[in-house]
Each structure stands twice: as C-alpha cells, then as structure tokens.
Design an enzyme around this catalytic site. Structure first.
Site, short mmCIF file in Angstrom:
data_model
loop_
_atom_site.label_atom_id
_atom_site.label_comp_id
_atom_site.label_asym_id
_atom_site.label_seq_id
_atom_site.Cartn_x
_atom_site.Cartn_y
_atom_site.Cartn_z
N LYS A 112 7.72 125.39 111.30
CA LYS A 112 7.70 125.06 112.73
C LYS A 112 6.85 126.06 113.50
O LYS A 112 6.16 125.70 114.47
CB LYS A 112 9.14 125.05 113.27
CG LYS A 112 9.25 124.83 114.79
CD LYS A 112 8.63 123.52 115.25
CE LYS A 112 9.10 123.08 116.63
NZ LYS A 112 9.00 124.07 117.68
N GLU A 141 -0.42 123.71 117.55
CA GLU A 141 -0.29 123.04 118.86
C GLU A 141 -1.07 123.81 119.93
O GLU A 141 -1.75 123.20 120.77
CB GLU A 141 1.19 122.97 119.22
CG GLU A 141 1.51 122.34 120.55
CD GLU A 141 2.99 122.42 120.84
OE1 GLU A 141 3.37 123.12 121.79
OE2 GLU A 141 3.77 121.78 120.10
#
Length: 327
Positions: free
Chosen positions: A189, A196
C-alpha cells in the site's frame, strides 16, 4: 461476522456502513460521540471506550483500528493488546509504517494475539465502489477474516479477466490480496501511494502546461486558449492515460473550472516519504516518485528562501530584475 471498529472518520465510518449493509454486525467507538450517534442503527452498536468495545465482542474477537498513523494508532494497538486474549485479532487498516507492523505483530504474537495489517484504498468512494485491500499477516487469521475482506472489496465487476491468470488466487480479481507476512500488505500500500503521488503530479503538470499555452511568453500565433474541463473529459474516453484519477480530475474541473476554491497547498500523509526511504534502502532509482514528493513540499512554501535566492542569483549574474507585483 462481528467486527469491532475503532475510528469512525471518512473511511472507518463507511467501512462499517458497507459491512452492515451486507449483514455483518459492528461494535464501534470514536472519541467523537456524534460520529457514533450518526452510525447507530441496524447492525451497529456503539460503545463507551475500548474496554467496553472489547467486552461487547464475542470470542474470538476481531478489532479493526482505523486511525491516523503515529502515536494515536500506537496507543490503541497497545491498549488492545492488554485487553484482548489469545486467538483474538487486531487489524490495522490505516496508513501506518510497515516496519511498525512487523514490530507490533512480533510483540502481540507472544500473547497469542494475531495482528493483520490491511492497506486500504478507496477513499470516500469506498462505500459505493468497495475498497482495494492489500493484506499482511499469518494465513490463519487472514483466512478467518475472509468474509469481512470479501464484502469490503469491490468484487469482479465488469473488468475483463487478464489473460493468463487461470489458476491464480481468485481473491485478487475481486479486489483483495494476501500479500505475505506481517508488514507486507502495508508495504504494498505504501508503494501504491508513492505511485499515486507520481500519477497525480503528472496530471497536474500536464494540465498546467495546457493552461499556460495561452501565456504571454508564447508567440501569439501559437497561443491556445484551451478548455481544460473538456480536455479532461475527452481523455477519459479511449485515451491511453485514462484512469480513475483522471475521472476525479474531470469531476473537479466540471465543478470548478478555474479551481478557484483551492489554494494549491498539497499535504502528504507519509507514504510517499516512506516509499522514497524504501527506494534508498534498496538502491532503486525513484526519480518520478521523489520529484512528486518534493513538489508537494514546494506547494506549501510562500515567499520561500529558495525562490528569493534564485531571484537574487539571477540578478547578480545577469542583472535580471524581478517583475513588479501584478505585472
């Protein structure tokens, strides 16, 4: 299943809503009593504190912590570790540092308490769309929690199956994956969020180049006044750079074409920094991701020393004078 939830913010509250809509029972706690009251209803039981929450859960208990990374999460996990018993499980679904997950899992294992780290992506849209889950921990507790993870995940939807995936873990195609031992889920993550940052920065820079195509620095015959909302929308349809982030970009432009409601101050929640730290440890070049992180730092500076020094050097070596305010 029954699940305890600590932290009822933007994601924690919606996780509870999504689970109870699918028949699960949740016992919840938040320091903000109004957050508990807002959720009270079918399948949801409020509690007065961590100890009360633990007592209301049936054994073996599963408690999900959805709090900001750092001291508040550390304290919650420590307190739960003193209250829970062997066979119980703590799930941390926030944005903690993966090395902390490894340490916590090791400390809790001595007591027979399972610890599962669950990188959770989906933001405020998770209630409707589901959450992409990246899970770390021992196989036994992860498998036991499968009904929870399965109902939180988006499901197969209408995404075509990737060719050549026959015989592989079917959970992945439903939007959740057991990445490996403690810390592995959060590590995945963390890198996800680092990527991102880079994707968001690329979109931001690209649209600024489009906007400045009408600037005075461009020769008049090549000045283009472009409709950014329309460009964002057309790129969503068949373009190779289409993505959910571009969908959100198009929404933002549709709601506020000049983005006048934003100051340009861009925060970071830690994962970008940790991703760069991991890249340094592994000697992996991460040019785009590090530049995107530094761009966020840069967005917070007003009249920065760096900007002043750049201007001073330009004046000293070339006699360049700063433009007057408003020019």
């Amino acid at each position: 299943m029954q699940l305890g939830m600590i932290g009822l913010g933007r994601m924690g509250g919606n996780i509870v809503r999504r689970l109870t809509q699918r028949g699960h029972q949740c016992v919840v706690f938040d320091q903000n009593k109004s957050a508990i009251e807002a959720l009270a209803g079918r399948g949801i039981t409020g509690s007065a504190g961590l100890e009360d929450l633990v007592h209301r859960l049936e054994k073996p208990r599963a408690v999900w912590v959805m709090l900001p990374s750092g001291e508040i999460t550390e304290n919650a996990v420590t307190q739960l570790g003193d209250m829970l018993e062997a066979g119980d499980t703590i799930i941390d679904g926030g944005n903690s540092f993966y090395k902390d997950d490894v340490r916590r899992a090791k400390a809790l294992k001595v007591k027979g308490i399972h610890y599962v780290d669950c990188g959770t992506s989906g933001g405020v849209w998770g209630l409707e769309r589901g959450y992409c889950l990246m899970i770390g921990g021992d196989k036994e507790p992860v498998d036991a929690l499968d009904p929870i993870f399965s109902d939180l995940a988006p499901g197969r939807g209408d995404i075509p199956q990737t060719a050549g995936r026959e015989g592989r873990d079917p959970r992945v195609e439903r939007g959740y994956v057991h990445c490996g031992p403690s810390g592995a889920g959060r590590f995945v993550k963390m890198v996800h969020n680092g990527i991102e940052y880079g994707l968001m920065q690329a979109y931001a820079e690209g649209f600024e180049i489009l906007q400045e195509g009408a600037g005075a620095e461009v020769p008049e015959e090549r000045r283009y006044t472009l409709d950014l909302p329309d460009i964002a929308e057309v790129w969503r349809r068949g373009s190779v750079i289409g993505s959910w982030l571009l969908d959100l970009t198009a929404m933002a432009f549709a709601e506020d074409p000049k983005l006048a409601g934003y100051t340009g101050f861009v925060d970071d929640s830690g994962e970008g920094r940790w991703t760069i730290m991991a890249a340094i440890e592994e000697a992996v070049p991460a040019n785009v991701l590090s530049a995107a992180l530094y761009a966020r730092f840069r967005s917070r500076e007003k009249d920065s020393l760096a900007d002043k020094l750049l201007s001073a050097m330009r004046h000293e070596f070339g006699g360049h004078v700063e433009p007057k305010a408003g020019a």
